[in-house]
Design a protein around this motif. Structure first.
Motif, short mmCIF file in Angstrom:
data_model
loop_
_atom_site.label_atom_id
_atom_site.label_comp_id
_atom_site.label_asym_id
_atom_site.label_seq_id
_atom_site.Cartn_x
_atom_site.Cartn_y
_atom_site.Cartn_z
N LEU A 173 -3.98 -8.37 5.22
CA LEU A 173 -3.33 -7.59 3.78
C LEU A 173 -2.05 -7.40 4.05
CD1 LEU A 173 -4.31 -6.70 0.88
CD2 LEU A 173 -4.54 -4.24 1.95
N VAL A 174 -1.19 -7.98 3.41
CA VAL A 174 0.13 -7.55 3.18
C VAL A 174 0.79 -7.30 1.85
CG1 VAL A 174 0.78 -8.87 5.64
CG2 VAL A 174 1.13 -10.04 3.34
N ARG A 175 1.75 -6.82 1.92
CA ARG A 175 2.29 -6.19 0.62
C ARG A 175 2.27 -7.41 -0.33
NH1 ARG A 175 4.80 -1.52 -0.49
NH2 ARG A 175 5.24 -1.21 1.69
N ASP A 176 2.49 -8.45 0.25
CA ASP A 176 2.79 -9.74 -0.55
C ASP A 176 1.46 -10.51 -0.97
OD1 ASP A 176 5.45 -9.46 -1.03
OD2 ASP A 176 6.17 -10.86 0.38
N ALA A 180 -6.83 -19.76 4.08
CA ALA A 180 -6.40 -19.47 2.75
C ALA A 180 -5.53 -18.52 2.80
CB ALA A 180 -7.81 -19.05 2.04
N LEU A 181 -4.66 -18.71 2.00
CA LEU A 181 -3.29 -17.72 1.68
C LEU A 181 -3.22 -17.51 -0.09
CD1 LEU A 181 0.10 -17.71 3.35
CD2 LEU A 181 -0.11 -17.79 0.90
N LEU A 182 -3.44 -16.05 0.02
CA LEU A 182 -3.35 -15.64 -1.61
C LEU A 182 -2.12 -14.84 -1.96
CD1 LEU A 182 -4.66 -15.81 -4.49
CD2 LEU A 182 -5.94 -13.67 -3.77
N ARG A 183 -1.27 -15.43 -2.79
CA ARG A 183 0.01 -14.56 -2.91
C ARG A 183 -0.19 -13.60 -4.22
NH1 ARG A 183 5.26 -14.82 -0.99
NH2 ARG A 183 4.92 -16.93 -0.13
N ARG A 184 0.35 -12.15 -3.93
CA ARG A 184 0.14 -11.25 -5.14
C ARG A 184 0.32 -11.64 -6.37
NH1 ARG A 184 0.07 -5.37 -5.80
NH2 ARG A 184 -0.47 -5.16 -3.30
#
Lengths: 250, 250
Positions: free
Chosen positions: A8-11, A200-204
């Motif tokens: 989990l990152v800010r973005d 899988a990559l999900l942007r905020r």
């Protein structure tokens, strides 16, 4: 075994999962362990599973097809949860139900373990991206900025790099890269974790997946990452001066 | 827990062991786990222990003070074994005997584990340097040039660097350095492994220890190694290009 990690990152959020399953060393198969429930613009839920395959597939089926909430009488699925917290609670109920079915139909004397652990990450419109780890008992914990990753399965080999390199303020593609390095370390040291890898990559606030792909042995980037990482580690330890210790103390 | 690793190279042997023991998280102590039996010019035996402390201390006492071989009636100790193989067999017998004593005097209902694992490395005049791992049952395996390291205790965190970096032809001080990096990775990721660290280095045919010392938190070299390694890992993953994956496949 299995290795999956979620960061989990800010973005946003990244999930990385291998695909190897084994029932003994002589019964190895490839199964998808990273499942996505998505309605673009409204929700993206990513579920990674480890442990007993019949139980975890049961969980995925319950989430996809829906099952009745005994308290309300309503049929709930991954597509009906109103918030990520509700989705995590739903996964917990699905785990309990799937284990119950597996237990009741199984010969208890076989000594088979029906344990599972799951990562649930995602975002539902109106809420923030969240990442949960759900245990066999159906209870769960949530990832926070202090410790911004969660792992399931064969987690120890890939933990040192996460402990050192990944932070809540990391760039999201950097987080994906570190997740891949963590996976590479695990694959090298443990035969029960293997390619291909699902990512899988999900942007905020995107509310749809930015990346969803499978990496196999022919993937140029991953092969290059493995080579570079190996070379860099070699260079790193070569660059450290030789230990100065001589003789006997104390 | 414990973490110890032994590395066999062409030029000799290195052992690295932490000193943390715990009976629960609220009962943490420092105990030496690396024991040396030495008669310069004739033999050097190094023993590292993991697992139940009462059993492993019993083993060390048996090896130091000697105990009767029921088949021959002779009293044998670490100082009487004629070869490294005989020494490994002796450690196996000491493990069985120490476990038996612990079992018979213990309340079986406590659920305490009397398991131990040990590394025995060394050289006795007339033979080569050899490294063994002895299991709870008293059986053992030996390190070979193909896989030239053995680990006991909390071994997974520190395995990736050994898998990549250490070879039978490595310089012996390079092997020590890699052992320290492996220890550092373990200490960072697992609370049950901690400083100080005991190290021992035996050069082939020297028949006395070249290095035997304890590294604590104030040790300049180890602090520098940790910093350099952290920085190098950070630089290494920063230098890898960002993942190129975009969109959905397949």
């Amino acid at each position: 075994m299995t290795y999956c990690c979620g960061i989990l990152v800010r973005d946003g959020l990244v999930l990385v999962a291998d695909t190897r399953t084994n029932a003994g060393l002589d019964n190895i198969s490839t199964f998808r362990k990273l499942h996505v429930f998505e309605k673009p613009g409204e929700r993206v839920l990513m579920l990674a599973t480890a442990g007993n395959l019949s139980v975890s597939q049961g969980v995925v089926n319950f989430l996809a097809e829906g099952f009745e909430n005994p308290e309300t009488g309503e049929v709930e699925s991954a597509m009906t949860a109103q918030t990520m917290l509700q989705a995590a609670q739903l996964v917990g109920r699905a785990v309990r139900r799937s284990r119950k079915e597996a237990d009741s139909s199984a010969d208890q004397s076989t000594g088979v373990s029906f344990e599972v652990s799951l990562l649930l990450g995602g975002q539902i419109a109106g809420g923030a991206p969240r990442l949960f780890m759900i245990y066999t008992a159906g209870n769960f914990i949530e990832c926070t900025p202090d410790t911004n990753y969660l792992q399931i399965g064969e987690h120890k080999y890939g933990k040192p790099i996460l402990d050192r390199a990944v932070h809540y303020d990391s760039d999201i593609f950097d987080a994906l890269k570190i997740g891949l390095i963590s996976m590479d370390s695990t694959i090298r040291s443990n035969l029960s974790v293997g390619l291909p890898i699902d990512i899988a990559l999900l942007r905020r606030d995107a509310l749809q997946l930015e990346v969803s792909t499978r990496i196999d042995a022919s993937d140029d980037y991953f092969r290059d990452l493995r080579n570079r990482w190996s070379k860099a580690l070699r260079a790193a330890h070569m660059a450290i001066p030789a230990p100065p210790y001589r003789g006997r103390e104390p």
